[in-house]
Design an enzyme around this catalytic site. Structure first.
Site, PDB file in Angstrom:
ATOM      1  CD  GLU A   1      31.299  30.129  25.198  1.00  0.00           C
ATOM      2  OE1 GLU A   1      31.500  28.902  25.272  1.00  0.00           O
ATOM      3  OE2 GLU A   1      31.776  30.844  24.297  1.00  0.00           O
TER       4      GLU A   1
ATOM      5  CB  CYS B   1      32.231  40.653  22.463  1.00  0.00           C
ATOM      6  SG  CYS B   1      32.429  38.927  22.997  1.00  0.00           S
TER       7      CYS B   1
ATOM      8  CG  ASP C   1      36.244  33.313  20.998  1.00  0.00           C
ATOM      9  OD1 ASP C   1      36.736  34.388  21.374  1.00  0.00           O
ATOM     10  OD2 ASP C   1      35.073  32.981  21.259  1.00  0.00           O
ATOM     11  CB  SER C   2      37.355  32.988  25.433  1.00  0.00           C
ATOM     12  OG  SER C   2      36.173  33.644  25.032  1.00  0.00           O
TER      13      SER C   2
ATOM     14  CB  CYS D   1      39.044  36.205  21.465  1.00  0.00           C
ATOM     15  SG  CYS D   1      38.683  36.652  23.172  1.00  0.00           S
TER      16      CYS D   1
ATOM     17  CG  HIS E   1      30.819  35.187  22.667  1.00  0.00           C
ATOM     18  ND1 HIS E   1      32.180  35.332  22.814  1.00  0.00           N
ATOM     19  CD2 HIS E   1      30.512  33.931  23.092  1.00  0.00           C
ATOM     20  CE1 HIS E   1      32.684  34.206  23.305  1.00  0.00           C
ATOM     21  NE2 HIS E   1      31.699  33.350  23.485  1.00  0.00           N
TER      22      HIS E   1
END
Length: 269
Positions: A150, A182, A8-9, A71, A184
């Site tokens: 993040e 997403c 993932d990013s 992602c 996240h």
């Protein structure tokens, strides 16, 4: 046992890893976070495709038997390119659960919270075009949410205020279903419930992604020992120790059952 790469990013793919550990704890995992370049949602499609392929090639070089592109943005912009280049390894992607959302919405009004890149991608809009026109989709880019998650602020007041602004058009439209588009965003469940209550149905495709991974692995490793707990190696392009700390904060899995390792950084940036 299989070695599974999860990419993932940043920390968003930990929601997929968490579900993988619940369903498939016996396998070994490498979790790769490209945190130095997060978020991907604001980058060009060309950059995303090139970078995603580079990181998947790295995971393949580590001996991974399967790779999960955990992602939504990378899946939307790069999954076809990755599969065409890494033809010998199963590549499992993630995508917003707009199809199950359309089926589950009793009012036919669905909110989709995703990154700008996902919402603009051909893959997303092609899928949207296959769904009944009677279902109304309220698309909303969650700009600014990923950097807050993040930085460890998933439950902060700042995140709650920004999330409220993004959810306002969805709430005003009367949506009864919200797609977390997403990886996240499942970490915002608590805040979403605080803002929208329990009546709205939240769609997160982590379970479906891992079931697809499980089907792929059954053809590769049909005799996996389900009595063991595999290892997890955390790799970050920015700060692997911080990534490990975030995993312990965000994930529900008991990580103490697994042998944990972290690599300080990638050999390339």
């Amino acid at each position: 046992m299989a070695l599974i790469g999860v990419f993932d990013s940043g920390v968003g793919g930990l929601s997929i890893l968490d579900e993988a550990l619940r369903q498939l704890p016996e396998h070994d995992y490498i979790y790769l976070a490209d945190s130095i370049h997060a978020p991907y949602g604001e980058r060009s499609s060309e950059w995303i495709a090139a970078r995603s392929l580079e990181l998947c090639r790295f995971l393949a070089s580590q001996g991974c038997n399967a790779i999960v592109v955990a992602c939504n943005t990378a899946t939307a912009q790069a999954i076809a390119h990755i599969r065409s280049e890494l033809i010998d390894i199963p590549i499992i992607g993630v995508e917003p659960g707009i199809k199950p959302a359309a089926l589950q919405s009793s009012k036919g009004i669905v909110g989709v919270l995703a990154t700008e890149a996902t919402l603009k991608s051909d893959k997303f809009n092609d899928l949207l075009g296959t769904l009944p026109s009677s279902c109304q989709f309220i698309k909303q880019a969650g700009a600014g949410l990923v950097p807050l998650i993040e930085s460890g602020q998933a439950n902060s007041e700042e995140t709650l205020e920004l999330l409220a602004k993004h959810l306002e058009p969805i709430q005003d439209a009367g949506a009864d279903t919200l797609v977390l588009g997403c990886t996240h965003y499942p970490f915002l469940r608590k805040s979403i419930r605080k803002l929208l209550g329990d009546s709205i149905n939240l769609i997160d495709t982590s379970d479906a992604v891992v079931r697809q991974l499980k089907r792929k692995l059954e053809t590769l490793h049909p005799d996996a020992d389900s009595d063991r707990y595999g290892s997890i190696k955390f790799i970050s392009s920015k700060d692997a120790k911080a990534l490990l700390n975030m995993s312990q904060e965000l994930m529900q899995s008991n990580l103490s059952q697994h042998a944990l390792e972290w690599q300080l950084e990638l050999s390339f940036k």
